[in-house]
Design an enzyme around this catalytic site. Structure first.
Site, PDB file in Angstrom:
ATOM      1  N   ARG A 115      22.554  46.203  33.401  1.00  0.00           N
ATOM      2  CA  ARG A 115      21.273  46.246  32.701  1.00  0.00           C
ATOM      3  C   ARG A 115      20.371  45.146  33.254  1.00  0.00           C
ATOM      4  NH1 ARG A 115      22.479  50.627  31.488  1.00  0.00           N
ATOM      5  NH2 ARG A 115      22.618  51.560  29.409  1.00  0.00           N
ATOM      6  N   GLU A 174      12.275  49.198  32.250  1.00  0.00           N
ATOM      7  CA  GLU A 174      12.214  50.407  33.082  1.00  0.00           C
ATOM      8  C   GLU A 174      11.367  51.459  32.371  1.00  0.00           C
ATOM      9  OE1 GLU A 174      16.263  51.666  33.532  1.00  0.00           O
ATOM     10  OE2 GLU A 174      16.814  49.875  34.652  1.00  0.00           O
ATOM     11  N   HIS A 189      18.019  53.108  38.591  1.00  0.00           N
ATOM     12  CA  HIS A 189      18.964  53.267  37.468  1.00  0.00           C
ATOM     13  C   HIS A 189      19.675  54.619  37.571  1.00  0.00           C
ATOM     14  CE1 HIS A 189      19.946  52.131  33.031  1.00  0.00           C
ATOM     15  NE2 HIS A 189      20.964  52.747  33.626  1.00  0.00           N
TER      16      HIS A 189
HETATM   17  C1  MLT Z   1      24.802  54.240  30.762  1.00  0.00           C
HETATM   18  O1  MLT Z   1      24.473  53.455  29.866  1.00  0.00           O
HETATM   19  O2  MLT Z   1      25.814  54.926  30.693  1.00  0.00           O
HETATM   20  C2  MLT Z   1      23.889  54.460  31.922  1.00  0.00           C
HETATM   21  O3  MLT Z   1      23.144  53.339  32.204  1.00  0.00           O
HETATM   22  C3  MLT Z   1      23.159  55.705  31.633  1.00  0.00           C
HETATM   23  C4  MLT Z   1      21.782  55.851  32.152  1.00  0.00           C
HETATM   24  O4  MLT Z   1      21.604  56.255  33.278  1.00  0.00           O
HETATM   25  O5  MLT Z   1      20.842  55.615  31.410  1.00  0.00           O
END
Ligand code: MLT
Length: 334
Positions: free
Chosen positions: A235, A263, A286
């Site tokens: 993150r 984002e 992401h």
């Molecule tokens: C997750 O939390 O599993 C990933 O970051 C999913 C996403 O692409 O948002």
């Protein structure tokens, strides 16, 4: 049950939910601001990138559960949901292989400067001597922050590359996990500061919580060796942006980032971020969890969560409806 799916979700699993007798409303284009109205009489809200605010949860008068089709729950106001008796469920672990694959790709890209080399080729420039200066990964030390499903999947792939693996001791960690990591050749240090000092590559695999926000700050970056790589597929909030820019400008730290703070919630949008434009950063959008395999596995688990909800059980519930959530739960294996 009445299910609103407010993000992209594979058709086969939508069909399975419908075949189970659920009423499925598929509105992948719903934006955060539209969710309070869109949630209407839904009993289950399934989402991924669209933030689910307290307002949206409160607007769902029939809402029993919010299901995150992913592992992180920082896009959901789980505390308000808990207060309103709405379960928040996530899908832990199913994206681990996909995120680990991207993480290894980013490490290799950093070492060999693959994106820059590609950009030069596209501009008609042959620069063999310029790109002949890679350090190589073998024998370098990879420090893993977080040994949950993703951190371990990265370790499993990094070990055969000959990277020396380093983790952080955690008294609360399942001893079986520690044993598995040791089996891969991992050594442990007492804390993050010691990890930073000893690693050539620092890779982040912990969720964004109040405890991890800004984890990679100025003090920590002062400890990493000059020229170190920072890889973040977790993150964006874990990294203090000005501190990372300073480290990149003054000690040639380089970073590969799949995630950024703030984002866009839409899949296609303008995006201005000081890290995304920095020459020492290779970035992706992401997409760590965005392989067909991972999305399929996650969708299957969402169906299982809904099956359980029918029986009154909230599988992978990360809040405790009726009680306040103080923080997003850490993976037990961290
Ligand atoms: C997750 O939390 O599993 C990933 O970051 C999913 C996403 O692409 O948002």
């Amino acid at each position: 049950m009445r299910i609103l799916i407010a993000d992209r979700f594979p058709e086969p699993q939508r069909d399975i939910l419908a075949a189970r007798g659920h009423t499925v409303r598929y509105e992948p284009g719903l934006a955060q601001g539209e969710l309070p109205q869109g949630v209407e009489d839904a009993e289950v809200l399934v989402g991924r990138s669209t933030p689910v605010t307290g307002e949206a949860v409160a607007a769902g008068h029939a809402l029993r559960a919010v299901v995150r089709a992913g592992s992180g729950i920082n896009t959901i106001d789980a505390e308000t949901a808990a207060r309103l008796g709405v379960a928040v469920c996530n899908v832990p672990g199913r994206n681990a292989d996909a995120v680990a694959e991207l993480t290894l790709g980013l490490m290799l890209a950093l070492d060999r400067r693959i994106p820059d080399a590609t950009a030069d080729l596209r501009q008609g420039r042959w620069r063999k001597s310029h790109y002949a200066a890679a350090g190589g990964l073998k024998g370098r030390t990879l420090g893993l922050v977080g040994l949950g499903a993703v951190g371990r999947a990265v370790a499993e792939r990094a070990a055969p590359f000959g990277l020396a693996l380093l983790g952080i001791e955690r008294a609360e960690r399942d001893p079986a996990v520690t044993a598995r990591c040791r089996g891969l050749g991992m050594s442990f240090v007492p804390d993050l500061a010691a990890l930073a000092e000893r690693c050539d590559i620092l890779s982040l695999h912990v969720p964004a919580t109040s405890a991890t926000t800004g984890l990679i700050d100025r003090q920590l970056l002062a400890r990493v060796p000059p020229g170190a790589f920072i890889v973040n597929t977790s993150r964006g909030e874990l990294v203090d942006t000005p501190a990372l820019i300073e480290a990149m400008d003054h000690k040639d730290v380089r970073a590969a980032l799949d995630v950024f703070d703030h984002e866009p919630e839409a899949g296609e949008a303008d995006f201005e971020h000081p890290l995304a434009r920095h020459p020492n950063v290779y970035g992706t959008h992401h997409i760590g969890a965005s392989t067909e395999q991972a999305q399929q596995a996650i969708a299957e688990e969402v169906v299982a969560i809904v099956d359980d909800l029918v029986t009154g059980h909230a599988r992978h519930c990360v809040n405790s409806p009726g009680t306040a959530v103080t923080d997003a739960p850490e993976p037990a294996t961290r």
